[in-house]
Scaffold this motif. Sequence first.
Motif, PDB file in Angstrom:
ATOM      1  N   ASN A   1     -11.039 -10.117   8.231  1.00 32.86           N
ATOM      2  CA  ASN A   1      -9.671 -10.551   7.913  1.00 32.86           C
ATOM      3  C   ASN A   1      -8.952 -11.015   9.173  1.00 32.86           C
ATOM      4  O   ASN A   1      -9.408 -10.783  10.301  1.00 32.86           O
ATOM      5  CB  ASN A   1      -8.889  -9.425   7.214  1.00 32.86           C
ATOM      6  CG  ASN A   1      -8.572  -8.267   8.135  1.00 32.86           C
ATOM      7  OD1 ASN A   1      -9.259  -8.041   9.118  1.00 32.86           O
ATOM      8  ND2 ASN A   1      -7.537  -7.527   7.824  1.00 32.86           N
ATOM      9  N   GLU A   2      -7.835 -11.671   8.960  1.00 36.93           N
ATOM     10  CA  GLU A   2      -7.114 -12.303  10.061  1.00 36.93           C
ATOM     11  C   GLU A   2      -6.556 -11.309  11.075  1.00 36.93           C
ATOM     12  O   GLU A   2      -6.555 -11.561  12.262  1.00 36.93           O
ATOM     13  CB  GLU A   2      -5.979 -13.152   9.494  1.00 36.93           C
ATOM     14  CG  GLU A   2      -5.758 -14.428  10.254  1.00 36.93           C
ATOM     15  CD  GLU A   2      -4.773 -15.332   9.542  1.00 36.93           C
ATOM     16  OE1 GLU A   2      -3.567 -15.193   9.824  1.00 36.93           O
ATOM     17  OE2 GLU A   2      -5.208 -16.141   8.703  1.00 36.93           O
ATOM     18  N   GLY A   3      -6.077 -10.162  10.598  1.00 38.07           N
ATOM     19  CA  GLY A   3      -5.480  -9.191  11.510  1.00 38.07           C
ATOM     20  C   GLY A   3      -6.494  -8.355  12.284  1.00 38.07           C
ATOM     21  O   GLY A   3      -6.132  -7.456  13.022  1.00 38.07           O
ATOM     22  N   SER A   4      -7.790  -8.662  12.102  1.00 41.07           N
ATOM     23  CA  SER A   4      -8.877  -7.904  12.747  1.00 41.07           C
ATOM     24  C   SER A   4      -8.799  -6.416  12.447  1.00 41.07           C
ATOM     25  O   SER A   4      -8.998  -5.583  13.326  1.00 41.07           O
ATOM     26  CB  SER A   4      -8.882  -8.127  14.263  1.00 41.07           C
ATOM     27  OG  SER A   4      -9.158  -9.474  14.554  1.00 41.07           O
TER      28      SER A   4
END
Length: 124
Positions: free
Chosen positions: A95-98
Amino acid sequence: SHGLVNGDQKSFSFKTEKFEGDVGFAVVETTDDAVIIDRFGELLPEIVACKKEKELSALFLAVVNIVSLKGTLLLCGPTELSLAKAAFSECNIVNEGSTLMDLGKRVSRKKDYIPAITQAIKSG
């Protein structure tokens, strides 16, 4: 959230030249991992709070689907992210937020997770 993060949690102490501290590892076993993973927005702050409360250096939460036998790791901060990348270098952040890592078929804290984390800490 509190129950999920604190339910099945164990902590492991490490002392090397580069790292000294306790690493917590919580596991949630479920037949429907999507339901739990969809709640990661509320689970992450709970993981952070629990980590502070227990004075852990790092705290991981693995969500294991016991039907399809696949694991997903929730990462609550930069320490967890860098340790997870070192321990599970072939796994992808999804996901984008790691904050989510796909652990694939790794589902056992004893056999899959802790040995890899231990190895990562020992190699610095």
